[in-house]
Scaffold this motif. Sequence first.
Motif, PDB file in Angstrom:
ATOM      1  N   LYS A  32      -4.898   8.696  -6.993  1.00  0.00           N
ATOM      2  CA  LYS A  32      -6.047   8.405  -6.127  1.00  0.00           C
ATOM      3  C   LYS A  32      -6.590   7.007  -6.437  1.00  0.00           C
ATOM      4  O   LYS A  32      -6.903   6.240  -5.518  1.00  0.00           O
ATOM      5  CB  LYS A  32      -7.127   9.458  -6.354  1.00  0.00           C
ATOM      6  N   ILE A  33      -6.678   6.676  -7.711  1.00  0.00           N
ATOM      7  CA  ILE A  33      -7.139   5.343  -8.104  1.00  0.00           C
ATOM      8  C   ILE A  33      -6.228   4.272  -7.516  1.00  0.00           C
ATOM      9  O   ILE A  33      -6.692   3.252  -6.996  1.00  0.00           O
ATOM     10  CB  ILE A  33      -7.202   5.225  -9.640  1.00  0.00           C
ATOM     11  N   VAL A  34      -4.916   4.503  -7.578  1.00  0.00           N
ATOM     12  CA  VAL A  34      -3.960   3.551  -7.016  1.00  0.00           C
ATOM     13  C   VAL A  34      -4.166   3.398  -5.514  1.00  0.00           C
ATOM     14  O   VAL A  34      -4.187   2.277  -4.983  1.00  0.00           O
ATOM     15  CB  VAL A  34      -2.506   3.992  -7.319  1.00  0.00           C
ATOM     16  N   ASP A  44      -3.849  21.065 -15.638  1.00  0.00           N
ATOM     17  CA  ASP A  44      -4.498  19.874 -16.183  1.00  0.00           C
ATOM     18  C   ASP A  44      -3.667  18.620 -15.898  1.00  0.00           C
ATOM     19  O   ASP A  44      -4.219  17.556 -15.561  1.00  0.00           O
ATOM     20  CB  ASP A  44      -4.710  20.038 -17.685  1.00  0.00           C
ATOM     21  N   ALA A  45      -2.341  18.740 -16.007  1.00  0.00           N
ATOM     22  CA  ALA A  45      -1.463  17.597 -15.756  1.00  0.00           C
ATOM     23  C   ALA A  45      -1.543  17.159 -14.295  1.00  0.00           C
ATOM     24  O   ALA A  45      -1.604  15.963 -13.992  1.00  0.00           O
ATOM     25  CB  ALA A  45      -0.024  17.952 -16.134  1.00  0.00           C
ATOM     26  N   VAL A  46      -1.549  18.126 -13.375  1.00  0.00           N
ATOM     27  CA  VAL A  46      -1.634  17.799 -11.953  1.00  0.00           C
ATOM     28  C   VAL A  46      -2.981  17.149 -11.641  1.00  0.00           C
ATOM     29  O   VAL A  46      -3.059  16.190 -10.854  1.00  0.00           O
ATOM     30  CB  VAL A  46      -1.419  19.057 -11.082  1.00  0.00           C
ATOM     31  N   GLN A  47      -4.034  17.630 -12.267  1.00  0.00           N
ATOM     32  CA  GLN A  47      -5.357  17.034 -12.058  1.00  0.00           C
ATOM     33  C   GLN A  47      -5.356  15.557 -12.470  1.00  0.00           C
ATOM     34  O   GLN A  47      -5.854  14.699 -11.739  1.00  0.00           O
ATOM     35  CB  GLN A  47      -6.414  17.783 -12.856  1.00  0.00           C
ATOM     36  N   LYS A  48      -4.781  15.264 -13.622  1.00  0.00           N
ATOM     37  CA  LYS A  48      -4.748  13.884 -14.105  1.00  0.00           C
ATOM     38  C   LYS A  48      -3.848  13.016 -13.220  1.00  0.00           C
ATOM     39  O   LYS A  48      -4.174  11.853 -12.942  1.00  0.00           O
ATOM     40  CB  LYS A  48      -4.262  13.847 -15.550  1.00  0.00           C
ATOM     41  N   ALA A  49      -2.735  13.569 -12.780  1.00  0.00           N
ATOM     42  CA  ALA A  49      -1.838  12.827 -11.895  1.00  0.00           C
ATOM     43  C   ALA A  49      -2.509  12.543 -10.560  1.00  0.00           C
ATOM     44  O   ALA A  49      -2.360  11.454  -9.981  1.00  0.00           O
ATOM     45  CB  ALA A  49      -0.542  13.603 -11.681  1.00  0.00           C
ATOM     46  N   LEU A  50      -3.256  13.515 -10.062  1.00  0.00           N
ATOM     47  CA  LEU A  50      -3.978  13.340  -8.800  1.00  0.00           C
ATOM     48  C   LEU A  50      -5.015  12.233  -8.922  1.00  0.00           C
ATOM     49  O   LEU A  50      -5.120  11.367  -8.040  1.00  0.00           O
ATOM     50  CB  LEU A  50      -4.652  14.658  -8.404  1.00  0.00           C
ATOM     51  N   TYR A  51      -5.737  12.218 -10.015  1.00  0.00           N
ATOM     52  CA  TYR A  51      -6.781  11.209 -10.189  1.00  0.00           C
ATOM     53  C   TYR A  51      -6.185   9.805 -10.334  1.00  0.00           C
ATOM     54  O   TYR A  51      -6.666   8.847  -9.721  1.00  0.00           O
ATOM     55  CB  TYR A  51      -7.640  11.547 -11.412  1.00  0.00           C
ATOM     56  N   ALA A  52      -5.119   9.698 -11.123  1.00  0.00           N
ATOM     57  CA  ALA A  52      -4.475   8.393 -11.298  1.00  0.00           C
ATOM     58  C   ALA A  52      -3.903   7.884  -9.976  1.00  0.00           C
ATOM     59  O   ALA A  52      -4.037   6.701  -9.640  1.00  0.00           O
ATOM     60  CB  ALA A  52      -3.377   8.491 -12.351  1.00  0.00           C
ATOM     61  N   SER A  57       5.452   7.389  -5.478  1.00  0.00           N
ATOM     62  CA  SER A  57       5.337   5.981  -5.107  1.00  0.00           C
ATOM     63  C   SER A  57       4.159   5.319  -5.801  1.00  0.00           C
ATOM     64  O   SER A  57       4.212   4.125  -6.140  1.00  0.00           O
ATOM     65  CB  SER A  57       5.202   5.841  -3.587  1.00  0.00           C
ATOM     66  N   SER A  58       3.102   6.071  -6.028  1.00  0.00           N
ATOM     67  CA  SER A  58       1.939   5.518  -6.734  1.00  0.00           C
ATOM     68  C   SER A  58       2.283   5.211  -8.186  1.00  0.00           C
ATOM     69  O   SER A  58       1.868   4.177  -8.730  1.00  0.00           O
ATOM     70  CB  SER A  58       0.763   6.497  -6.662  1.00  0.00           C
ATOM     71  N   LEU A  59       3.058   6.086  -8.808  1.00  0.00           N
ATOM     72  CA  LEU A  59       3.490   5.839 -10.178  1.00  0.00           C
ATOM     73  C   LEU A  59       4.422   4.632 -10.235  1.00  0.00           C
ATOM     74  O   LEU A  59       4.324   3.796 -11.142  1.00  0.00           O
ATOM     75  CB  LEU A  59       4.188   7.080 -10.747  1.00  0.00           C
ATOM     76  N   ALA A  60       5.328   4.536  -9.269  1.00  0.00           N
ATOM     77  CA  ALA A  60       6.247   3.401  -9.227  1.00  0.00           C
ATOM     78  C   ALA A  60       5.482   2.091  -9.032  1.00  0.00           C
ATOM     79  O   ALA A  60       5.823   1.063  -9.637  1.00  0.00           O
ATOM     80  CB  ALA A  60       7.264   3.590  -8.101  1.00  0.00           C
ATOM     81  N   TYR A  61       4.447   2.112  -8.207  1.00  0.00           N
ATOM     82  CA  TYR A  61       3.619   0.922  -8.009  1.00  0.00           C
ATOM     83  C   TYR A  61       2.951   0.524  -9.323  1.00  0.00           C
ATOM     84  O   TYR A  61       2.947  -0.656  -9.702  1.00  0.00           O
ATOM     85  CB  TYR A  61       2.561   1.193  -6.944  1.00  0.00           C
ATOM     86  N   PHE A  62       2.390   1.501 -10.018  1.00  0.00           N
ATOM     87  CA  PHE A  62       1.736   1.231 -11.302  1.00  0.00           C
ATOM     88  C   PHE A  62       2.727   0.628 -12.293  1.00  0.00           C
ATOM     89  O   PHE A  62       2.429  -0.366 -12.964  1.00  0.00           O
ATOM     90  CB  PHE A  62       1.146   2.530 -11.865  1.00  0.00           C
ATOM     91  N   ASP A  63       3.921   1.197 -12.371  1.00  0.00           N
ATOM     92  CA  ASP A  63       4.929   0.671 -13.296  1.00  0.00           C
ATOM     93  C   ASP A  63       5.371  -0.734 -12.890  1.00  0.00           C
ATOM     94  O   ASP A  63       5.584  -1.604 -13.747  1.00  0.00           O
ATOM     95  CB  ASP A  63       6.135   1.613 -13.348  1.00  0.00           C
ATOM     96  N   ILE A 113       0.868  -1.183   0.000  1.00  0.00           N
ATOM     97  CA  ILE A 113       0.000   0.000   0.000  1.00  0.00           C
ATOM     98  C   ILE A 113       0.909   1.238   0.000  1.00  0.00           C
ATOM     99  O   ILE A 113       0.918   2.036   0.937  1.00  0.00           O
ATOM    100  CB  ILE A 113      -0.970  -0.005   1.186  1.00  0.00           C
ATOM    101  N   THR A 114       1.649   1.393  -1.070  1.00  0.00           N
ATOM    102  CA  THR A 114       2.719   2.390  -1.125  1.00  0.00           C
ATOM    103  C   THR A 114       2.225   3.814  -0.942  1.00  0.00           C
ATOM    104  O   THR A 114       2.876   4.621  -0.273  1.00  0.00           O
ATOM    105  CB  THR A 114       3.468   2.269  -2.452  1.00  0.00           C
ATOM    106  N   GLY A 115       1.069   4.150  -1.530  1.00  0.00           N
ATOM    107  CA  GLY A 115       0.557   5.509  -1.395  1.00  0.00           C
ATOM    108  C   GLY A 115       0.200   5.831   0.040  1.00  0.00           C
ATOM    109  O   GLY A 115       0.517   6.910   0.557  1.00  0.00           O
ATOM    110  N   ILE A 116      -0.469   4.891   0.720  1.00  0.00           N
ATOM    111  CA  ILE A 116      -0.847   5.091   2.117  1.00  0.00           C
ATOM    112  C   ILE A 116       0.391   5.149   3.002  1.00  0.00           C
ATOM    113  O   ILE A 116       0.488   5.987   3.905  1.00  0.00           O
ATOM    114  CB  ILE A 116      -1.786   3.959   2.575  1.00  0.00           C
ATOM    115  N   ALA A 117       1.355   4.276   2.732  1.00  0.00           N
ATOM    116  CA  ALA A 117       2.580   4.255   3.535  1.00  0.00           C
ATOM    117  C   ALA A 117       3.348   5.562   3.401  1.00  0.00           C
ATOM    118  O   ALA A 117       3.787   6.150   4.408  1.00  0.00           O
ATOM    119  CB  ALA A 117       3.463   3.078   3.116  1.00  0.00           C
ATOM    120  N   GLU A 118       3.514   6.035   2.179  1.00  0.00           N
ATOM    121  CA  GLU A 118       4.262   7.281   1.982  1.00  0.00           C
ATOM    122  C   GLU A 118       3.531   8.473   2.581  1.00  0.00           C
ATOM    123  O   GLU A 118       4.161   9.413   3.071  1.00  0.00           O
ATOM    124  CB  GLU A 118       4.520   7.508   0.493  1.00  0.00           C
TER     125      GLU A 118
END
Length: 493
Positions: A347-349, A337-345, A441-447, A293-298
């Motif tokens: 959040k999904i993670v 717009d980029a930050v909005q999309k990054a936030l949503y992605a 960390s959320s991006l790293a988890y996705f990758d 749960i990398t996002g929650i941990a970070e």
Amino acid sequence: MNDAADGIDDTQGESTARATIGLTGLAVMGSNLARNIARHGHTIAVHNRTTSRMTAMLEEHGDEGDFVGAESLEDFVAAIEKPRVVLVMVKAGPGTDAVIDDLVPLLEDGDIVVDCGNAHYADTLRREERLKEHGLHFVGTGVSGGEVGALNGPSIMVGGTDQAYERLGPIMESIAAQVDGEPCCAHVGEGGAGHFVKMVHNGIEYADMQLIAESYDLLRSVLGLSPAEIADVFKQWNEGELESFLIQMTADVLRHTDAATGQPFVDVVQDAAEQKGTGRWTVQSALDLGVPITGIAEATFARSLSGHADQRAAAREVYSTSPEGERVDRDRDEFVDAVQKALYASKIVAYAQGFDQIAKGAEEHGWDVDLGQVAKIWRDGCIIRARFLGRITEAYAAEPDLTTLLTTEYFATAVKEGVDAWRDVVATAARTGVPTPAFSSSLAYFDGLRRERLPAALIQALRDNFGAHTYQRVDREGTFHTLWAGDLSETEA
């Protein structure tokens, strides 16, 4: 209404108990929950260790419904119809155990004790076993929504037995938040499931808030926007897929001006975030369960870092107080717009990881938890209530045994459409020296999740080399060990 003019009903000697339910612990959360219950037509017995607090509540709010005040626990218990339901709303930990110790001798077979505090689910499991020996039901119940939710309709996650829920459920469902005529209350599972689900809810809340804070920091540090301008951005975001209680609240906070100084309110608040423990419990539980749960941990570690004032002060003496990164010239609308999309992605993670943890916890403890139902009761009343929880409910309804939310059509499309912006935002943060632990960390988890082959193969080889921990091969079944200190031949373990 109250039975006695002074707001206290002396139930001693009465032959007929008339309260449908009882609540002990009348701090703000307990008082508001009691008022909510009374407002919905239930007669409620109320008690507090300090009688003056109970008296004050009844004097101020006694006309909101039918209360039965009791000075002693004996009178309090006697006022409740059998099988008795007693809600405990005191500080988690030893305080809860102390109240239970006092209650148990006064209760009878089949009575129900309900802990509505932020208890650790392991304590709930222990208390349930202990009270079972006395013929009592112990129900760990997560109540989310803060003081306002407790009064006007919280999200309620009930654990315990089916039998206890038959008695307790109708009352709790009546006072919960409602969405499309459905209560945001459910029996989420047996045993400690209620407090476990509430714990993970709070962990997701940590991630949600950290992601919002990082978005604010990026818009301010990279674009130079003022808090009021960022408030307008969040207000706009709240009209789309990011619509949620926390996004709306962020806009309100960033727009607020401090009356004493005239500065943006966010600038006069110390940048050291506190925590009451539920985020830490979530991370500890995930480590035990082996769920990343990398996002929650970070998010949890980011709060810890913010509180290390001495270390931060020492670092500022050695390094620049401003980010030691390059200045970037970004188009305002494009970067927003980029930050909005990054936030949503991201959040999904975070939500995908949280639901993974609930699923694993349910499997570990033998709880029958309906993940779609959990998302449904989080749609209102709780802190993380958001539009896209309806999407999660739909995903689990379509595929109850879903492996991960990230593979469903809706969420996969959202991530695919936002991944380039997500990478751009994380790269920009790194170049400009803005810390984004939850985004990164959320991006790293996705990758890591989508990667065909991970460097874990090298880790396994190293473990086998220094500790003979063995490994599996990709080309045949079995477990193997290489004689690293010998002739490098391979043996089957």
